[in-house]
Design a protein around this motif. Structure first.
Motif, PDB file in Angstrom:
ATOM      1  N   TYR A   1      41.794  58.598  26.867  1.00  0.00           N
ATOM      2  CA  TYR A   1      42.178  57.909  28.043  1.00  0.00           C
ATOM      3  C   TYR A   1      42.702  56.482  27.980  1.00  0.00           C
ATOM      4  CZ  TYR A   1      39.395  61.593  30.435  1.00  0.00           C
ATOM      5  OH  TYR A   1      38.893  62.947  30.953  1.00  0.00           O
ATOM      6  N   TYR A   2      44.085  56.333  28.280  1.00  0.00           N
ATOM      7  CA  TYR A   2      44.332  55.019  28.092  1.00  0.00           C
ATOM      8  C   TYR A   2      44.453  54.321  29.453  1.00  0.00           C
ATOM      9  CZ  TYR A   2      47.809  51.302  27.560  1.00  0.00           C
ATOM     10  OH  TYR A   2      48.697  50.228  27.411  1.00  0.00           O
TER      11      TYR A   2
ATOM     12  N   ALA B   1      46.824  65.343  38.008  1.00  0.00           N
ATOM     13  CA  ALA B   1      45.590  64.663  38.062  1.00  0.00           C
ATOM     14  C   ALA B   1      46.040  63.112  37.711  1.00  0.00           C
ATOM     15  CB  ALA B   1      44.743  65.231  36.971  1.00  0.00           C
ATOM     16  N   GLU B   2      46.971  62.786  36.697  1.00  0.00           N
ATOM     17  CA  GLU B   2      47.143  61.418  36.301  1.00  0.00           C
ATOM     18  C   GLU B   2      47.619  60.484  37.363  1.00  0.00           C
ATOM     19  OE1 GLU B   2      47.971  62.292  31.499  1.00  0.00           O
ATOM     20  OE2 GLU B   2      49.749  62.000  32.854  1.00  0.00           O
TER      21      GLU B   2
ATOM     22  N   THR C   1      41.245  50.262  41.822  1.00  0.00           N
ATOM     23  CA  THR C   1      41.788  51.674  41.195  1.00  0.00           C
ATOM     24  C   THR C   1      42.680  51.347  40.013  1.00  0.00           C
ATOM     25  OG1 THR C   1      43.730  51.484  42.662  1.00  0.00           O
ATOM     26  CG2 THR C   1      41.951  52.647  43.536  1.00  0.00           C
ATOM     27  N   PRO C   2      42.489  52.415  38.988  1.00  0.00           N
ATOM     28  CA  PRO C   2      43.427  52.062  37.929  1.00  0.00           C
ATOM     29  C   PRO C   2      45.029  51.866  38.194  1.00  0.00           C
ATOM     30  CG  PRO C   2      42.150  54.187  37.713  1.00  0.00           C
ATOM     31  CD  PRO C   2      42.116  53.925  39.230  1.00  0.00           C
ATOM     32  N   TYR C   3      45.649  51.093  37.607  1.00  0.00           N
ATOM     33  CA  TYR C   3      47.010  50.831  37.659  1.00  0.00           C
ATOM     34  C   TYR C   3      47.660  52.359  36.888  1.00  0.00           C
ATOM     35  CZ  TYR C   3      51.803  49.290  37.197  1.00  0.00           C
ATOM     36  OH  TYR C   3      53.250  49.365  37.033  1.00  0.00           O
ATOM     37  N   ARG C   4      47.135  52.612  35.873  1.00  0.00           N
ATOM     38  CA  ARG C   4      47.692  53.570  35.217  1.00  0.00           C
ATOM     39  C   ARG C   4      46.559  54.421  34.203  1.00  0.00           C
ATOM     40  NH1 ARG C   4      49.700  57.951  34.101  1.00  0.00           N
ATOM     41  NH2 ARG C   4      51.455  58.459  32.976  1.00  0.00           N
ATOM     42  N   LEU C   5      46.298  55.491  34.198  1.00  0.00           N
ATOM     43  CA  LEU C   5      45.180  56.458  33.460  1.00  0.00           C
ATOM     44  C   LEU C   5      45.906  57.490  32.914  1.00  0.00           C
ATOM     45  CD1 LEU C   5      42.387  56.137  32.411  1.00  0.00           C
ATOM     46  CD2 LEU C   5      41.787  57.628  34.497  1.00  0.00           C
ATOM     47  N   LYS C   6      46.447  57.361  31.607  1.00  0.00           N
ATOM     48  CA  LYS C   6      46.971  58.345  30.971  1.00  0.00           C
ATOM     49  C   LYS C   6      46.031  59.065  29.943  1.00  0.00           C
ATOM     50  CE  LYS C   6      50.290  60.728  28.649  1.00  0.00           C
ATOM     51  NZ  LYS C   6      50.985  61.920  29.396  1.00  0.00           N
ATOM     52  N   LEU C   7      46.287  60.465  30.118  1.00  0.00           N
ATOM     53  CA  LEU C   7      45.254  61.486  29.535  1.00  0.00           C
ATOM     54  C   LEU C   7      45.878  62.076  28.288  1.00  0.00           C
ATOM     55  CD1 LEU C   7      42.657  63.444  29.106  1.00  0.00           C
ATOM     56  CD2 LEU C   7      43.683  64.724  31.193  1.00  0.00           C
TER      57      LEU C   7
END
Length: 383
Positions: A329-330, A60-61, A338-344
């Motif tokens: 969520y980071y 998902a990430e 779009t997010p460059y990064r979305l860490k859960l």
């Protein structure tokens, strides 16, 4: 004749101390998802336990990076399928923080209400399924009946039974239907009036108490070491709840109603008691939100957004007190859609690591009782 040699092979008493490796899963019925436990046994006692994850991993990430800010809500919705509204809420809070966006008061209070109803739905599932894992069949039928009452309310307002997709950046998809708040209040009252069934059927059951009291004791030190949160941590005496300690949504105005439930024992029974008492408080919070919504003047439920939504360059971290613990969520943005990064940071991932210290030294017969008392969803681990 060719001479022969005879060799005597015996095991004697050596076999009694030989360790045995036992795999539980990955299809074991006492898990909410697909999990494997690798246990090293000495007779009936567990010497070493290793949770083996990854059987449900869906990436998902990584998929977050290929979807715009409207689409990622759908992906975030699903990792803990029992806490769908709370999952999507964390994402929109992160994006709104990046945008510096103010959400209308009506949306703030409605979000808080729906988050607490979602908390009750989550907890009811475990209040019914945990006794089932220990052989008590009846409570799960009551749990599903109460869930249906609240599911009908959530379905009416959002159109979804589990994956609501009702949050939007800037508020909610739309306002609640006419007369919905009255029906929601009736549903909350109906569920509250029957919650004593769990006290009578479960907590009042000698077999249940015998299987859970003093079993699987988790220390406060282990809670901090493994980053355990939510009802599991509070059952070990760790008095921390983001709704009180770092208020978001409308929780800052609900401190008189909000009750952070704790226990000191840290065993399976304490974890169940915290979950049950927290369910009662979530119903009280839902009533308080309904009272406040009735006082609000008519107004917008969301903000108007541009056709292409882009978060400004930067990063932020948004965390919420999800039903099973801290969900964070980071978000890193480079100014694109779009997010460059979305860490859960999911609650179940940290909570399940505590099995490495919870299970060693316990009997195999207590393994299911301990495993079920961690109240986890494997999709929340393998996100």
């Amino acid at each position: 004749m060719t001479p022969t040699t005879e060799t005597m092979v015996g095991i004697g008493g050596a076999a009694e101390s030989t360790d045995m490796v036992l795999n539980i899963g990955p299809q074991h019925p006492s898990t909410h998802g697909v999990l494997r436990l690798r246990l090293v046994l000495d007779g009936e006692r567990i010497q070493h336990a290793e949770p083996v994850i990854g059987y449900m991993h869906r990436g998902a990430e990584k998929l977050f990076e290929a979807r715009d800010y409207r689409q990622i809500i759908m992906l975030a919705n699903r990792h803990d399928w029992l806490s769908a509204f709370s999952n999507e809420l964390g994402v929109v809070l992160a994006v709104e923080r990046m945008l510096g966006m103010e959400v209308p008061p009506r949306a703030v209070w409605t979000r808080t209400l729906l988050a607490e109803l979602n908390r009750v739905l989550n907890h009811l599932m475990f209040l019914g399924s945990y006794p089932l894992e220990l052989g008590g069949i009846t409570p799960v039928f009551y749990a599903f009946r109460e869930r249906e009452v609240l599911q009908n309310v959530m379905e009416e307002v959002s159109g979804g039974r589990m994956h609501y997709m009702f949050n939007r950046v800037g508020g909610l998809k739309e306002d609640v239907p006419l007369g919905w708040t009255a029906r929601a209040r009736e549903a909350v009252a109906a569920v509250r009036s029957r919650m004593d069934r769990f006290d009578d059927l479960v907590l009042g059951n000698e077999i249940f108490r015998g299987r859970t009291r003093g079993v699987g004791e988790l220390s406060a030190e282990a809670v901090h070491a493994y980053g355990v949160s939510g009802p599991i941590a509070r059952a070990s005496g760790v008095d921390f709840d983001l709704r009180r300690d770092e208020p978001y949504l409308a929780y800052g105005e609900l401190q008189d109603t909000l009750k952070v439930v704790t226990r000191q024992e840290g065993d399976c029974l304490a974890r169940f008691e915290v979950l049950l008492e927290q369910t009662h408080n979530a119903l009280d919070l839902a009533d308080a939100c309904l009272d406040r919504l009735a006082e609000l003047e008519p107004g917008p439920i969301n903000q108007r957004l541009p056709k292409v939504l882009k978060a400004p360059e930067g990063h932020t971290y948004a965390w919420t007190e999800n039903p099973l613990g801290i969900n964070g969520y980071y978000l890193v943005s480079k100014g694109e859609k779009t997010p460059y990064r979305l860490k859960l940071r999911s609650a179940s991932y940290n909570n399940i690591q505590a099995l490495a210290v919870l299970l060693p030294g316990t009997l195999v017969a207590d393994m299911v009782a301990i495993l079920g008392s961690l109240f986890f969803v494997v999709g929340d681990i393998d996100k």
